[in-house]
Design an enzyme around this catalytic site. Structure first.
Site, PDB file in Angstrom:
ATOM      1  N   GLU A  52       0.846  -1.211   0.000  1.00 60.20           N
ATOM      2  CA  GLU A  52       0.000   0.000   0.000  1.00 60.20           C
ATOM      3  C   GLU A  52       0.866   1.240   0.000  1.00 60.20           C
ATOM      4  O   GLU A  52       2.026   1.213   0.400  1.00 60.20           O
ATOM      5  CB  GLU A  52      -0.976  -0.008   1.185  1.00 60.20           C
ATOM      6  CG  GLU A  52      -0.345  -0.278   2.547  1.00 60.20           C
ATOM      7  CD  GLU A  52      -0.208   0.959   3.410  1.00 60.20           C
ATOM      8  OE1 GLU A  52      -0.079   2.068   2.845  1.00 60.20           O
ATOM      9  OE2 GLU A  52      -0.202   0.817   4.643  1.00 60.20           O
ATOM     10  N   ARG A  77       0.571  -2.558  12.188  1.00 58.80           N
ATOM     11  CA  ARG A  77      -0.183  -3.431  11.284  1.00 58.80           C
ATOM     12  C   ARG A  77      -0.559  -2.718   9.982  1.00 58.80           C
ATOM     13  O   ARG A  77      -1.661  -2.860   9.465  1.00 58.80           O
ATOM     14  CB  ARG A  77      -1.422  -4.016  11.980  1.00 58.80           C
ATOM     15  CG  ARG A  77      -1.095  -4.723  13.278  1.00 58.80           C
ATOM     16  CD  ARG A  77      -2.284  -5.476  13.846  1.00 58.80           C
ATOM     17  NE  ARG A  77      -2.533  -6.688  13.063  1.00 58.80           N
ATOM     18  CZ  ARG A  77      -1.868  -7.833  13.212  1.00 58.80           C
ATOM     19  NH1 ARG A  77      -0.877  -7.933  14.091  1.00 58.80           N
ATOM     20  NH2 ARG A  77      -2.171  -8.881  12.476  1.00 58.80           N
ATOM     21  N   CYS A  82       7.807  -1.447  -1.904  1.00 54.60           N
ATOM     22  CA  CYS A  82       8.906  -2.417  -1.973  1.00 54.60           C
ATOM     23  C   CYS A  82      10.039  -2.134  -1.002  1.00 54.60           C
ATOM     24  O   CYS A  82      10.586  -3.064  -0.395  1.00 54.60           O
ATOM     25  CB  CYS A  82       9.444  -2.507  -3.395  1.00 54.60           C
ATOM     26  SG  CYS A  82      10.294  -1.026  -4.001  1.00 54.60           S
ATOM     27  N   HIS A 121      12.993  -0.304  -7.712  1.00 51.78           N
ATOM     28  CA  HIS A 121      12.459  -1.495  -7.062  1.00 51.78           C
ATOM     29  C   HIS A 121      13.584  -2.233  -6.353  1.00 51.78           C
ATOM     30  O   HIS A 121      14.706  -2.334  -6.865  1.00 51.78           O
ATOM     31  CB  HIS A 121      11.795  -2.422  -8.079  1.00 51.78           C
ATOM     32  CG  HIS A 121      11.171  -3.630  -7.453  1.00 51.78           C
ATOM     33  ND1 HIS A 121      10.204  -3.531  -6.471  1.00 51.78           N
ATOM     34  CD2 HIS A 121      11.385  -4.963  -7.636  1.00 51.78           C
ATOM     35  CE1 HIS A 121       9.840  -4.736  -6.099  1.00 51.78           C
ATOM     36  NE2 HIS A 121      10.548  -5.632  -6.779  1.00 51.78           N
ATOM     37  N   ASP A 136      10.803 -11.681  -3.314  1.00 48.60           N
ATOM     38  CA  ASP A 136      10.253 -10.347  -3.570  1.00 48.60           C
ATOM     39  C   ASP A 136       8.858 -10.242  -2.959  1.00 48.60           C
ATOM     40  O   ASP A 136       7.892 -10.778  -3.488  1.00 48.60           O
ATOM     41  CB  ASP A 136      10.190 -10.091  -5.074  1.00 48.60           C
ATOM     42  CG  ASP A 136       9.872  -8.651  -5.411  1.00 48.60           C
ATOM     43  OD1 ASP A 136       9.455  -7.900  -4.500  1.00 48.60           O
ATOM     44  OD2 ASP A 136      10.022  -8.259  -6.589  1.00 48.60           O
TER      45      ASP A 136
END
Length: 283
Positions: A52, A77, A82, A121, A136
């Site tokens: 998110e 939580r 990435c 990334h 990943d």
């Protein structure tokens, strides 16, 4: 494939609360640095910690140090993108005794092959008994739920989509087979991504107006049984194991917050506000 392993890190492993992490991802399996442990941790992580980008939309800084990652992804939580997902995974794997290094890549999910996305990334390379594996947990709606052997042109099963690695020129491509067709997930060169590069790339990802994390809402999680759930702006999708998508358009703040809580485990403040063109009722 000929690919020599990287040298081990000279820095000590960070302090990671493994019990809290395993409770967060609902993992109760072994903790020895084996392939079974690696696959079990990766699958549980991708199923329980959603991808998110709320902090980018809220203009909040994204911090990558171990304490901040644990506070956000474990104790609060929340999810993340990435650099947070795979940053935490890398620290966890180091703490478990794995030989792991950070690699850089260009995310290609939803992009045409002729485009050149930024190298923003991060994912992990793990060495086990002389074999290289790629893990990943942070490529969004196509995060693999198992480690991938660093081996070319071999279809590799996972609890979700089959995967393969191919090479064209100097680039390796990680691909997933979705609805019967191979689609690019990312490309990479096996170049490592030191912390300073992660910090710079994450800053661009979080703050630059042209970053794909700005101006649209992105939420994704792998679900048991080969299913996936995704949220792109106001389009909520449950994709079945056979690739069949069930789509629904969200039309209100209450509906969005309900979907985030029920399907992603994200419980956001009722008064949260951010600007996304497709979600005018969130401004």
């Amino acid at each position: 494939m000929s690919a020599s392993p990287t040298s081990p890190s000279a820095s000590p492993s960070p302090s990671i609360d493994l019990d809290a992490y395993f409770d967060r991802i609902r993992y109760t399996g072994p903790r020895e640095p084996t392939l079974a442990t690696l696959n079990g941790v990766v699958a549980a992580h991708v199923e329980q910690i959603p991808f998110e980008n709320f902090d980018s939309l809220l203009n909040r800084p994204v911090l990558l140090d171990p304490a901040s990652l644990q506070r956000k992804l474990i104790h609060d939580r929340r999810g993340g993108y990435c650099f947070e997902q795979n940053g935490l995974l890398l620290f966890v794997l180091e703490s478990l005794g794995f030989h792991v290094r950070p690699l850089s890549a260009r995310a290609r999910v939803g992009r045409e092959r002729h485009s050149i996305p930024p190298r923003t990334h991060l994912f992990c390379r793990v060495e086990l008994d002389g074999v290289s594996w790629l893990a990943d947990a942070g490529i969004g709606r196509l995060s693999p739920t198992a480690a991938l052997r660093l081996e070319l042109d071999t279809e590799q099963p996972t609890p979700h989509e089959p995967r393969r690695l191919i090479r064209e020129g100097s680039l390796y491509y990680h691909q997933a087979r979705v609805a019967g067709a191979w689609t690019d997930v990312c490309d990479f060169t096996l170049e490592e991504m030191p912390l300073i590069d992660c910090e710079v790339a994450s800053w661009f990802t979080c703050t630059h107006p042209q970053s794909h994390m700005k101006g649209r809402l992105l939420v994704a999680r792998a679900a048991p049984g080969g299913r996936r759930v995704t949220l792109l702006d106001n389009e909520f999708t449950i994709r079945e194991a056979d690739g069949t998508p069930n789509k629904r358009t969200l039309t209100s703040r209450d509906e969005l917050l309900s979907v985030l809580a029920e399907h992603f485990g994200l419980h956001l403040d009722r008064d949260i506000r951010f600007h996304v063109a497709a979600l005018p009722w969130m401004a």
